[in-house]
Each structure stands twice: as structure tokens, then as C-alpha cells.
Design a protein around this motif. Structure first.
Motif, PDB file in Angstrom:
ATOM      1  N   GLN A 121      -0.618 -35.491  20.446  1.00  0.00           N
ATOM      2  CA  GLN A 121      -1.855 -36.820  20.088  1.00  0.00           C
ATOM      3  C   GLN A 121      -3.242 -35.463  20.126  1.00  0.00           C
ATOM      4  OE1 GLN A 121      -0.982 -38.579  23.418  1.00  0.00           O
ATOM      5  NE2 GLN A 121       0.126 -39.612  22.311  1.00  0.00           N
TER       6      GLN A 121
ATOM      7  N   ILE B  55      -6.972 -30.835  13.025  1.00  0.00           N
ATOM      8  CA  ILE B  55      -5.754 -30.467  13.976  1.00  0.00           C
ATOM      9  C   ILE B  55      -5.330 -29.686  13.023  1.00  0.00           C
ATOM     10  CG2 ILE B  55      -3.105 -31.304  12.783  1.00  0.00           C
ATOM     11  CD1 ILE B  55      -4.199 -33.989  12.767  1.00  0.00           C
TER      12      ILE B  55
ATOM     13  N   TYR C 187       4.443 -30.909  11.016  1.00  0.00           N
ATOM     14  CA  TYR C 187       4.315 -32.222  11.379  1.00  0.00           C
ATOM     15  C   TYR C 187       5.017 -33.170  10.732  1.00  0.00           C
ATOM     16  CZ  TYR C 187       1.433 -29.351  13.548  1.00  0.00           C
ATOM     17  OH  TYR C 187       0.298 -28.009  14.850  1.00  0.00           O
TER      18      TYR C 187
ATOM     19  N   LEU D 275       3.783 -37.558  11.221  1.00  0.00           N
ATOM     20  CA  LEU D 275       2.690 -38.615  11.872  1.00  0.00           C
ATOM     21  C   LEU D 275       3.547 -39.429  11.582  1.00  0.00           C
ATOM     22  CD1 LEU D 275      -0.151 -38.904  11.851  1.00  0.00           C
ATOM     23  CD2 LEU D 275      -0.660 -39.177   8.876  1.00  0.00           C
TER      24      LEU D 275
ATOM     25  N   ALA E 294       0.806 -42.980   8.429  1.00  0.00           N
ATOM     26  CA  ALA E 294       2.124 -43.150   9.435  1.00  0.00           C
ATOM     27  C   ALA E 294       3.653 -42.735   9.291  1.00  0.00           C
ATOM     28  CB  ALA E 294       1.669 -44.471  10.921  1.00  0.00           C
TER      29      ALA E 294
ATOM     30  N   LEU F 298       4.206 -36.723   6.689  1.00  0.00           N
ATOM     31  CA  LEU F 298       4.366 -35.224   6.848  1.00  0.00           C
ATOM     32  C   LEU F 298       3.544 -34.605   6.529  1.00  0.00           C
ATOM     33  CD1 LEU F 298       7.499 -33.335   5.847  1.00  0.00           C
ATOM     34  CD2 LEU F 298       7.131 -35.748   5.680  1.00  0.00           C
TER      35      LEU F 298
ATOM     36  N   ALA G  56      -8.041 -35.863  11.577  1.00  0.00           N
ATOM     37  CA  ALA G  56      -7.065 -37.311  12.246  1.00  0.00           C
ATOM     38  C   ALA G  56      -8.614 -38.238  11.881  1.00  0.00           C
ATOM     39  CB  ALA G  56      -7.262 -36.775  13.847  1.00  0.00           C
TER      40      ALA G  56
ATOM     41  N   CYS H  25      -3.966 -39.872  16.841  1.00  0.00           N
ATOM     42  CA  CYS H  25      -2.701 -40.052  15.837  1.00  0.00           C
ATOM     43  C   CYS H  25      -1.903 -39.483  16.614  1.00  0.00           C
ATOM     44  CB  CYS H  25      -2.889 -38.381  14.634  1.00  0.00           C
ATOM     45  SG  CYS H  25      -3.676 -39.115  13.620  1.00  0.00           S
ATOM     46  N   GLU H  26      -0.207 -39.639  16.562  1.00  0.00           N
ATOM     47  CA  GLU H  26       0.918 -38.873  17.401  1.00  0.00           C
ATOM     48  C   GLU H  26       1.521 -38.357  16.502  1.00  0.00           C
ATOM     49  OE1 GLU H  26       2.935 -40.669  21.044  1.00  0.00           O
ATOM     50  OE2 GLU H  26       3.745 -41.719  19.199  1.00  0.00           O
ATOM     51  N   LEU H  27       1.870 -37.142  16.807  1.00  0.00           N
ATOM     52  CA  LEU H  27       2.377 -36.316  15.498  1.00  0.00           C
ATOM     53  C   LEU H  27       3.622 -35.590  16.242  1.00  0.00           C
ATOM     54  CD1 LEU H  27      -0.217 -34.445  14.321  1.00  0.00           C
ATOM     55  CD2 LEU H  27       0.551 -36.307  13.231  1.00  0.00           C
TER      56      LEU H  27
ATOM     57  N   ALA I  92       5.599 -32.426  16.404  1.00  0.00           N
ATOM     58  CA  ALA I  92       6.026 -31.367  15.533  1.00  0.00           C
ATOM     59  C   ALA I  92       6.428 -30.820  16.114  1.00  0.00           C
ATOM     60  CB  ALA I  92       4.356 -30.070  16.299  1.00  0.00           C
TER      61      ALA I  92
END
Lengths: 219, 69
Positions: free
Chosen positions: A30, A37, A48, A50, A74, A77, A96, A100-102, A104
Motif C-alpha cells: 500500500q 512507488i 505490480y 494496480l 485501478a 499493471l 501514487a 494505492c493498493e498493489l 506485487a
């Protein structure tokens, strides 16, 4: 996690078993708004997905001038190339734009997934082909077209893909490889000739035929 | 007034330099108690002068881009 992963465009309609395996292979990371990032040229073996938020992929000149290469929302990638190459480095800086939540996934796990699920490997190949096409188009835009044409093309592209969010004049300038003042002046000119309307926080495109002609330098 | 769209200020990025206050042609902004605030929001024309002069990108005047049919 699998439910979120299934919304990634690249993975759309793949069998649930594949989605579950991909979700299990990844690690959630996150990032806060404006957090970097990754930096270009740092060693990397991770790509990643997204899951939520949005990011800008950009490069910097030695003088600090920024070129935005892509804005991702979102479902998209990034950093696939370094995860597929040996001893590779990040090709771009990534920032970001919103929290964001990624997901990996590192090189080793990516290779394993591609070996295990050929349909996933085909999706990866198609994605890379699309990116190659996109970058080829971007090189043409930046090297062969004046700002007026680039801006008209950019406005059309954004109006047709509203998921890419809102843009400031400065961000448009960094995306199109020019200065904010040039964007501001060109937007005023487009307004004066009646092909766009600036409405507070909206740029409204009024005339498709004229916009397309402006994008082609055929006015 | 409640639906008035204004430039977005990121107070964490703002260094209180006052450049935007000086640049605003409508005197919409002011530094007050260590914060950049809108004192006359209804006068804001979204001219983006505040964003253009901000040295830290703390002011954001963003546009949605769309077709009008």
C-alpha cells in the motif's frame, strides 16, 4: 483477494483457479498519495497489478524536467518488463496520484505462473504487444507532431477513456513534453476557435470533426 | 455555494509562501493561522493563476475532459 485480482483488466475472464493462483503468488503493498512507488534505474524483479488508486509513470531529465509516460487507473499493471528480463532495472519512476493498493509479484513467481497457466502467458504477451504499440505511438507524437496536434489528440483520447481521471494543465504539459504556458495558450486558442469549452473544472470537446482535424494538423 | 468547485489545496504540501495569494486576481485566498484558506470562494473564477505560481504543487486545478454531444 481473488475478487479484487479478478478485476485486473489483464486477467479478465481467466478461470477462477488461475486468478486464485495469481492472488496467492502476490504480496499486497500500500502507498499513500504522492508517495514514490519506485525510482527509475533501481534494480527490480517485481511487477505490480494496480488493485485500487491511480499512478503516473514518468521519467526525469537530468535537469529535473518530467515526462509523464502513462497514467494508470485501478485494473492496470506496470513493471512487467523488468520482471521478465535478467538483471533488470525499473524502466520508469512511479508515483501514487491517490492512495494505492498493489499486488506485487516477483520474477520467480511470475515465471512459475506463466509455465503453469499458458492462457496467462498469452495474456502477458498480448499486453506487452499493446505496450509496444503505445510506446511507438508516443514516440511518434513527441517527435513528429507539434504541441497543437499533440494536445488535440490527447484531449480526444482522454474524452474517450474517462477512467483516466482529471488532469491539471501542468500534468498535461508533462504528459505532452512541453511547458504549462504552451498548454494554457493552446487551450485558449482551441476555445477561441470554438472547438472546446473550458467550464471551470471541465474541458468540453464541442466538435469532433474539427478536433480530429486539429489532431492531424489538417485544419 | 455548496456545490462550487474550487482549486484543491493540499495543506501538507503548502509552504505558506503566499505566492498564490498575490497571484489571485480576485483576492480569493489568504493565509490565516498557518493555513491557506478561501476567504471569498464565490469570487473564484478557476483561472488557475494560483496553481501556476505554486512552487510545491500544493494547489491543484484539475479538469475532466469529455465530449459534449
Amino acid at each position: 483477494m481473488s475478487e479484487k485480482t479478478s478485476k485486473i483488466t489483464l486477467l479478465k475472464d481467466l478461470p477462477p483457479t488461475v486468478i486464485i493462483a495469481i492472488s496467492a503468488a502476490g504480496e499486497i503493498r500500500q502507498f499513500d498519495q504522492d508517495e514514490i512507488i519506485q525510482w527509475q534505474a533501481d534494480g527490480s524483479d517485481t511487477f505490480y497489478l494496480l488493485i485500487s488508486g491511480s499512478v503516473d509513470l514518468f521519467r526525469l531529465s537530468p535537469a529535473g524536467r518530467e515526462q509523464i509516460l502513462r497514467r494508470l487507473e485501478a485494473g492496470e499493471l506496470f513493471n512487467l518488463a523488468p520482471a521478465l528480463l535478467e538483471d533488470s532495472k525499473n524502466p520508469v519512476n512511479v508515483r501514487a496520484l491517490a492512495a494505492c493498493e498493489l499486488l506485487a509479484i516477483n520474477k520467480e513467481k511470475l515465471y512459475r505462473l506463466m509455465n503453469q497457466f499458458p492462457e496467462f502467458a498469452i495474456r502477458i504477451s498480448k499486453y506487452l504487444a499493446q505496450r509496444l504499440q503505445y510506446m511507438t505511438d508516443l514516440v511518434e507524437q513527441l517527435s513528429l507532431h507539434p504541441v497543437r496536434e499533440r494536445l488535440a489528440g490527447f484531449l480526444i483520447q482522454q474524452a474517450e477513456t474517462p477512467a483516466t481521471g482529471s488532469w491539471t494543465q501542468d500534468e498535461i504539459a508533462r504528459r505532452l513534453g512541453t511547458a504549462r504556458e504552451v498548454i494554457s495558450r493552446t487551450l485558449r486558442d482551441f476555445t477561441n476557435v470554438g472547438i472546446i469549452r473550458m467550464e471551470r473544472n471541465r474541458i468540453e470537446l464541442l466538435d469532433r470533426e474539427k478536433m480530429e482535424k486539429a489532431a492531424k494538423g489538417d485544419e | 455555494m455548496t456545490n462550487l468547485i474550487l482549486p484543491i489545496i493540499d495543506q501538507k504540501k503548502c509552504i505558506l509562501c503566499g505566492d498564490c495569494v498575490d497571484a489571485c486576481p480576485e483576492d480569493v485566498l489568504e493565509l490565516d493561522n498557518g493555513q491557506l484558506v478561501f476567504i471569498r470562494p464565490e469570487a473564484c473564477t478557476y483561472c488557475t493563476a494560483c496553481e501556476a505560481v505554486c512552487p510545491t504543487n500544493a494547489v491543484r486545478c484539475a479538469y475532466e475532459i469529455r465530449w459534449v454531444n
